[in-house]
Scaffold this motif. Structure first.
Motif, PDB file in Angstrom:
ATOM      1  N   SER A  13       0.857  -1.183   0.000  1.00 19.66           N
ATOM      2  CA  SER A  13       0.000   0.000   0.000  1.00 19.66           C
ATOM      3  C   SER A  13       0.892   1.231   0.000  1.00 19.66           C
ATOM      4  O   SER A  13       2.007   1.195   0.508  1.00 19.66           O
ATOM      5  N   GLN A  14       0.357   2.323  -0.525  1.00 19.26           N
ATOM      6  CA  GLN A  14       1.071   3.596  -0.453  1.00 19.26           C
ATOM      7  C   GLN A  14       0.454   4.506   0.608  1.00 19.26           C
ATOM      8  O   GLN A  14       0.842   5.665   0.729  1.00 19.26           O
ATOM      9  N   ASN A  15      -0.456   3.961   1.406  1.00 14.74           N
ATOM     10  CA  ASN A  15      -1.085   4.716   2.480  1.00 14.74           C
ATOM     11  C   ASN A  15      -0.063   4.919   3.602  1.00 14.74           C
ATOM     12  O   ASN A  15       0.457   3.939   4.151  1.00 14.74           O
ATOM     13  N   ARG A  41       2.320   0.008  -4.620  1.00 16.80           N
ATOM     14  CA  ARG A  41       0.990  -0.386  -5.082  1.00 16.80           C
ATOM     15  C   ARG A  41       0.980  -1.903  -5.280  1.00 16.80           C
ATOM     16  O   ARG A  41       1.861  -2.454  -5.932  1.00 16.80           O
ATOM     17  N   PRO A  43      -2.154  -4.809  -5.911  1.00 15.52           N
ATOM     18  CA  PRO A  43      -3.602  -5.028  -6.001  1.00 15.52           C
ATOM     19  C   PRO A  43      -4.096  -6.046  -4.978  1.00 15.52           C
ATOM     20  O   PRO A  43      -3.438  -7.049  -4.718  1.00 15.52           O
ATOM     21  N   ASP A  48     -12.863  -2.464  -3.173  1.00 13.10           N
ATOM     22  CA  ASP A  48     -12.242  -1.400  -2.387  1.00 13.10           C
ATOM     23  C   ASP A  48     -12.695  -1.447  -0.938  1.00 13.10           C
ATOM     24  O   ASP A  48     -11.937  -1.101  -0.030  1.00 13.10           O
ATOM     25  N   ARG A  63      -2.186  -9.025  -1.725  1.00 11.15           N
ATOM     26  CA  ARG A  63      -1.200  -7.944  -1.789  1.00 11.15           C
ATOM     27  C   ARG A  63       0.208  -8.480  -1.513  1.00 11.15           C
ATOM     28  O   ARG A  63       1.169  -8.137  -2.202  1.00 11.15           O
TER      29      ARG A  63
END
Length: 181
Positions: A13-15, A41, A43, A48, A63
């Motif tokens: 994740s890029q969060n 990133r 998937p 979502d 992921r």
């Protein structure tokens, strides 16, 4: 003086909340190492807003599998937030997965009870972060304290919940002889 050994950790994740949670956990477990923690990133292969424990867990597992197939690192990890209508009421939670080349560990966070109207919005196709932004008049809360922060008056946060779940998921890496089949 010798430089610290490096550990490369990839987060699916890029969060920044997820990256910070992973970095803090690995820094605590490997204080004599330089922890290079990067968010990429990856998937999830699920909606979502995952609904149900299996869909949420699959998202985190997918992921990590993607990261392992496309990148080299010492550890791979992912966090996936989901929600479910349990018999006692709706709640949100997260699944976390940590893997290296020898082991994979799956763990789940605690539940945060959700108000029924918020859960109903998720079932209708909305994502928790934007729903919470509407209810609490916030902006991009999912990259900040999350629904957890808002509903606990910021005593707990999304990052603190991920940190706890990741901390516990590290047990098989700390004691591999106890977890080997």
């Amino acid at each position: 003086m010798a430089s610290a050994k490096a550990i490369k950790v990839l987060v699916g994740s890029q969060n920044p909340v997820k990256i910070n949670a992973a970095k803090s956990v690995f820094e605590r477990y490997y204080p004599d190492h330089q922890v290079d923690c990067q968010g990429l990133r990856a998937p999830s292969g699920v909606p979502d807003q995952p609904l149900g424990e299996d869909e949420t867990r699959f998202g985190a597992q997918n992921r990590v599998a993607y990261l392992q197939a496309h990148h080299q690192a010492d550890f791979y990890c992912a966090m996936e937030g989901g929600a479910y209508q349990f018999s006692y009421g709706p709640a949100t939670f997260a699944y976390v997965v940590i893997a290296n080349n020898q082991h994979t560990s799956v763990n789940r966070s605690s539940n945060l009870p959700l108000p029924q109207p918020i859960y109903d919005a998720l079932v209708a196709g909305e994502e928790l972060g934007p729903v919470m932004d509407k209810v609490f008049n916030t902006d991009n809360i999912k990259q900040k304290g999350g629904a957890i922060g808002l509903l606990t008056n910021h005593v707990a946060t999304r990052e603190s919940t991920y940190t706890q779940a990741l901390t516990l998921a590290m047990a098989p890496f700390l004691h591999p002889h106890l977890y080997s089949n």
